[in-house]
Design an enzyme around this catalytic site. Structure first.
Site, PDB file in Angstrom:
ATOM      1  CB  SER A 225      11.812  46.631  97.637  1.00 44.81           C
ATOM      2  OG  SER A 225      11.244  45.540  98.334  1.00 44.81           O
ATOM      3  CD  GLU A 246      10.547  45.171  85.111  1.00 50.42           C
ATOM      4  OE1 GLU A 246      11.556  45.877  85.346  1.00 50.42           O
ATOM      5  OE2 GLU A 246      10.487  44.386  84.156  1.00 50.42           O
ATOM      6  CB  CYS A 280      10.960  51.887  89.129  1.00 47.79           C
ATOM      7  SG  CYS A 280       9.747  51.825  87.826  1.00 47.79           S
ATOM      8  CD  GLN A 327       9.388  55.485 100.716  1.00 46.06           C
ATOM      9  OE1 GLN A 327       8.856  54.386 100.764  1.00 46.06           O
ATOM     10  NE2 GLN A 327      10.637  55.627 100.294  1.00 46.06           N
ATOM     11  CD  GLU A 379      14.146  52.089  93.933  1.00 41.23           C
ATOM     12  OE1 GLU A 379      13.835  51.038  94.511  1.00 41.23           O
ATOM     13  OE2 GLU A 379      13.717  52.397  92.800  1.00 41.23           O
TER      14      GLU A 379
HETATM   15  P1  NDP Z   1       7.734  46.113  98.646  1.00 40.02           P
HETATM   16  O1  NDP Z   1       8.672  45.413  97.739  1.00 40.02           O
HETATM   17  O2  NDP Z   1       7.741  45.748 100.090  1.00 40.02           O
HETATM   18  O3  NDP Z   1       6.209  45.894  98.158  1.00 40.02           O
HETATM   19  C1  NDP Z   1       5.808  45.689  96.819  1.00 40.02           C
HETATM   20  C2  NDP Z   1       4.627  44.733  96.796  1.00 40.02           C
HETATM   21  O4  NDP Z   1       5.041  43.453  97.286  1.00 40.02           O
HETATM   22  C3  NDP Z   1       3.474  45.164  97.706  1.00 40.02           C
HETATM   23  O5  NDP Z   1       2.251  44.748  97.140  1.00 40.02           O
HETATM   24  C4  NDP Z   1       3.753  44.382  98.966  1.00 40.02           C
HETATM   25  O6  NDP Z   1       2.629  44.239  99.784  1.00 40.02           O
HETATM   26  C5  NDP Z   1       4.208  43.071  98.375  1.00 40.02           C
HETATM   27  N1  NDP Z   1       4.988  42.229  99.281  1.00 40.02           N
HETATM   28  C6  NDP Z   1       5.775  42.605 100.328  1.00 40.02           C
HETATM   29  N2  NDP Z   1       6.324  41.517 100.895  1.00 40.02           N
HETATM   30  C7  NDP Z   1       5.884  40.446 100.210  1.00 40.02           C
HETATM   31  C8  NDP Z   1       6.104  39.042 100.323  1.00 40.02           C
HETATM   32  N3  NDP Z   1       6.913  38.528 101.268  1.00 40.02           N
HETATM   33  N4  NDP Z   1       5.494  38.226  99.455  1.00 40.02           N
HETATM   34  C9  NDP Z   1       4.691  38.713  98.493  1.00 40.02           C
HETATM   35  N5  NDP Z   1       4.434  40.024  98.338  1.00 40.02           N
HETATM   36  C10 NDP Z   1       5.037  40.881  99.175  1.00 40.02           C
HETATM   37  O7  NDP Z   1       7.925  47.631  98.494  1.00 40.02           O
HETATM   38  P2  NDP Z   1       7.394  48.757  99.481  1.00 40.02           P
HETATM   39  O8  NDP Z   1       6.063  49.149  99.038  1.00 40.02           O
HETATM   40  O9  NDP Z   1       7.519  48.373 100.920  1.00 40.02           O
HETATM   41  O10 NDP Z   1       8.468  49.877  99.205  1.00 40.02           O
HETATM   42  C11 NDP Z   1       9.759  49.765  99.786  1.00 40.02           C
HETATM   43  C12 NDP Z   1      10.804  50.213  98.803  1.00 40.02           C
HETATM   44  O11 NDP Z   1      10.747  49.375  97.651  1.00 40.02           O
HETATM   45  C13 NDP Z   1      10.618  51.607  98.246  1.00 40.02           C
HETATM   46  O12 NDP Z   1      11.108  52.564  99.099  1.00 40.02           O
HETATM   47  C14 NDP Z   1      11.384  51.510  96.960  1.00 40.02           C
HETATM   48  O13 NDP Z   1      12.753  51.670  97.203  1.00 40.02           O
HETATM   49  C15 NDP Z   1      11.120  50.100  96.499  1.00 40.02           C
HETATM   50  N6  NDP Z   1      10.027  50.038  95.520  1.00 40.02           N
HETATM   51  C16 NDP Z   1      10.358  50.076  94.210  1.00 40.02           C
HETATM   52  C17 NDP Z   1       9.392  50.095  93.258  1.00 40.02           C
HETATM   53  C18 NDP Z   1       9.754  50.181  91.837  1.00 40.02           C
HETATM   54  O14 NDP Z   1       8.871  50.384  91.004  1.00 40.02           O
HETATM   55  N7  NDP Z   1      11.029  50.051  91.513  1.00 40.02           N
HETATM   56  C19 NDP Z   1       7.968  50.074  93.597  1.00 40.02           C
HETATM   57  C20 NDP Z   1       7.714  50.022  95.008  1.00 40.02           C
HETATM   58  C21 NDP Z   1       8.721  49.995  95.912  1.00 40.02           C
HETATM   59  P3  NDP Z   1       2.339  45.278 100.974  1.00 40.02           P
HETATM   60  O15 NDP Z   1       2.583  46.633 100.421  1.00 40.02           O
HETATM   61  O16 NDP Z   1       0.931  45.053 101.287  1.00 40.02           O
HETATM   62  O17 NDP Z   1       3.258  44.905 102.071  1.00 40.02           O
END
Ligand code: NDP
Length: 481
Positions: A225, A246, A280, A327, A379
């Site tokens: 995100s 990304e 995405c 979600q 998004e």
């Molecule tokens: P996040 O951005 O929270 O998570 C993505 C990854 O980052 C996960 O492995 C997560 O770990 C990790 N992460 C979270 N916080 C930290 C931090 N402070 N430092 C380092 N790593 C971290 O996305 P979510 O999975 O919570 O999804 C939330 C929203 O993000 C979705 O609804 C969507 O809108 C967007 N998203 C977009 C994506 C894309 O491809 N464009 C992909 C995924 C999400 P963990 O999951 O263990 O917390």
């Protein structure tokens, strides 16, 4: 049995674990996954540094054989690993298998790239001096991957990182750990130095944050995100760590008055609801010329209503559940928001009761929306899409570009001049003509503009920019020429 992390080349227990639950059937517990400790993270970072130097010294054919073996095993086991992926993430089995197979292709592609690392040379402006320009590994790379493509996204980062001679510390999304363990097992059994590849499962806010703040890493590749991405960039800058990110998107598919409407509807349905809209590259804004609006909408809504929502592993399922309760709640809140903004919900957007208890919702289509509405600015990562009616091609293009994001965009048209103009003027990193906004190849660059991406492109040869650092050598024979 509790699953372990791969720390400094050893599978070790963690501090507690998380339960991995099948979103298609909440009574199906896939397993318990160890949470890495901060001490383990520090240990594995130290081992990674040593292992990276050893790995960089492997001759190219040895590295090539290892990446090829990983890729081949993933492709051979696509059915089994795809089933596991679909079981924990919720995408229909065909998509799960396809993802694992594609992930294997990233490894076989980068296996071949191990033998194609060719530099440049030049004559110096100084007499008797030659110049050699080559790429060297960047060092220890932190890979932070999301749950929506738990195997493919990680693989398009891990494969080039290893190909270009780096060590990898992987923090996968905690909600899809089974796919992460499966991939790690395949990598760990190869002929690699202990510690070259580590798996550190745990929460993003804890172990993830500790990882990105570590001065022991040289680069961070992240997909997720925008807010988390910005936080990671802020942490990275403290150590001047290289970053590649990304993030979100708000992709548009423009349907023109000369479009093949049946094709446009097929592209829109696949783009909006494939992967339950949790992509995405999802087509979340459908920008439709008023001349074909009514016909397009009628067929789109009929197609969305006809989609079979069900258990990811059940035959005939076209759309699985969303990934988690959190979600699902967010998605339903966006449905309410859209209605409160004045959008008409033509179908779907509701929680579904199924034989198994899971996070099911019906694919939703909003009509009569404007590009200014919040549902068209943020998004949603949901099986929801909006139709925006426009009066001309120029208005369509302006609407496509009116977003903070810029990952993918597409046009459906039979007019070559329009297609060409769109291809050159859409402000996105990926643009498609008469094709879905989702679905990209592995041998060419992938990435976006605006809030969608930051740093060098991923995939194809472009990945070298991020995973290497350039060295310019000046060589003289040591005698006057
Ligand atoms: P996040 O951005 O929270 O998570 C993505 C990854 O980052 C996960 O492995 C997560 O770990 C990790 N992460 C979270 N916080 C930290 C931090 N402070 N430092 C380092 N790593 C971290 O996305 P979510 O999975 O919570 O999804 C939330 C929203 O993000 C979705 O609804 C969507 O809108 C967007 N998203 C977009 C994506 C894309 O491809 N464009 C992909 C995924 C999400 P963990 O999951 O263990 O917390």
């Amino acid at each position: 049995m509790e699953t372990r992390n791969l720390i400094a080349g050893e599978w070790v227990a963690g501090q507690g674990d998380v339960e991995n639950v099948n979103p298609s059937d909440l009574s199906d517990i896939i397993g318990h996954y160890a949470q890495a400790t901060e001490i383990q993270l520090d240990d594995t970072l130290a081992a990674a540094r040593v292992a990276q130097a050893a790995w960089a010294a492997y001759l190219p054919e040895r590295k090539q054989a290892i990446l090829m073996a990983i890729g081949n095993e993933m492709m051979d086991r696509a059915e089994e690993l795809g089933t596991l992926l679909s079981r924990e993430e919720g995408k229909p089995l065909a998509e799960g298998k396809g993802e694992v197979y594609r992930a294997g292709q990233f490894f076989t592609y980068y296996a071949a790239e191990c033998l194609r690392q060719i530099g440049e040379n030049a004559d110096s402006v100084r007499a008797g001096v030659e110049i050699d320009v080559r790429r060297e590994p960047v060092g220890v790379v932190a890979v932070i991957s999301p749950w929506n493509f738990p195997t493919a996204t990680a693989s398009w980062k891990i494969a080039p990182a290893l190909c270009y001679g780096n060590a990898v510390v992987w923090k996968p999304a905690n909600i899809t750990p089974a796919s992460a363990v499966a991939l790690t097992e395949i990598i760990a059994k190869q002929d690699i130095p202990p510690g070259l590849f580590s798996l550190v499962m745990g929460s993003g806010g804890q172990i993830g944050q500790r990882l990105v703040e570590s001065p022991q890493i040289d680069a961070i590749s992240f997909t997720g995100s925008v807010p988390v991405g910005k936080g990671i960039a802020a942490a990275a800058i403290q150590n001047l760590t290289k970053v590649q990110m990304e993030m979100g998107s708000k992709n548009a598919l423009a349907v023109m008055d000369d479009a093949d409407i049946d094709l446009a509807v097929t592209l829109a349905l696949g783009g909006a609801f494939g992967g339950t809209g949790q992509k995405c590259t999802a087509s979340s804004r459908l920008i439709v010329h008023h001349a074909v609006h009514d016909e397009f909408v009628e067929k789109l809504v009929a197609g969305a209503k006809a989609m079979k929502v069900g258990h990811a592993l059940a035959e005939g399922t076209q759309m699985g559940p969303v990934v988690s309760d959190e979600q699902l709640r967010e998605n339903l809140a966006y449905v309410d928001l859209g209605k409160s903004e004045g959008a008409e919900l033509a179908c779907g957007g509701a929680q579904l009761e199924m034989p198994e208890q899971g996070y099911y919702m019906s694919p939703g289509v909003f009509l009569n929306t404007t590009n200014a509405m919040q549902i068209n600015r943020e998004e949603m990562f949901a099986p929801l899409t909006s139709v925006i009616c426009v009066g001309s091609y120029d208005e369509a293009l302006a609407t496509v570009n009116d977003t903070n994001f810029g990952l993918t965009s597409g046009i459906v048209t039979r007019d070559l001049a329009r297609a060409t103009h769109f291809r050159r003027n859409a402000r996105t990193g990926v643009v498609t003509v008469n094709l879905p906004t989702a679905g990209t190849d592995y041998h060419v660059p992938f990435g976006g503009r605006g809030d969608s991406s930051y740093g060098p492109r991923e995939q194809g040869k472009a990945a070298a920019e991020f995973y290497t650092t350039v060295k310019t050598a000046y060589i003289s024979a040591g005698t006057p020429s």
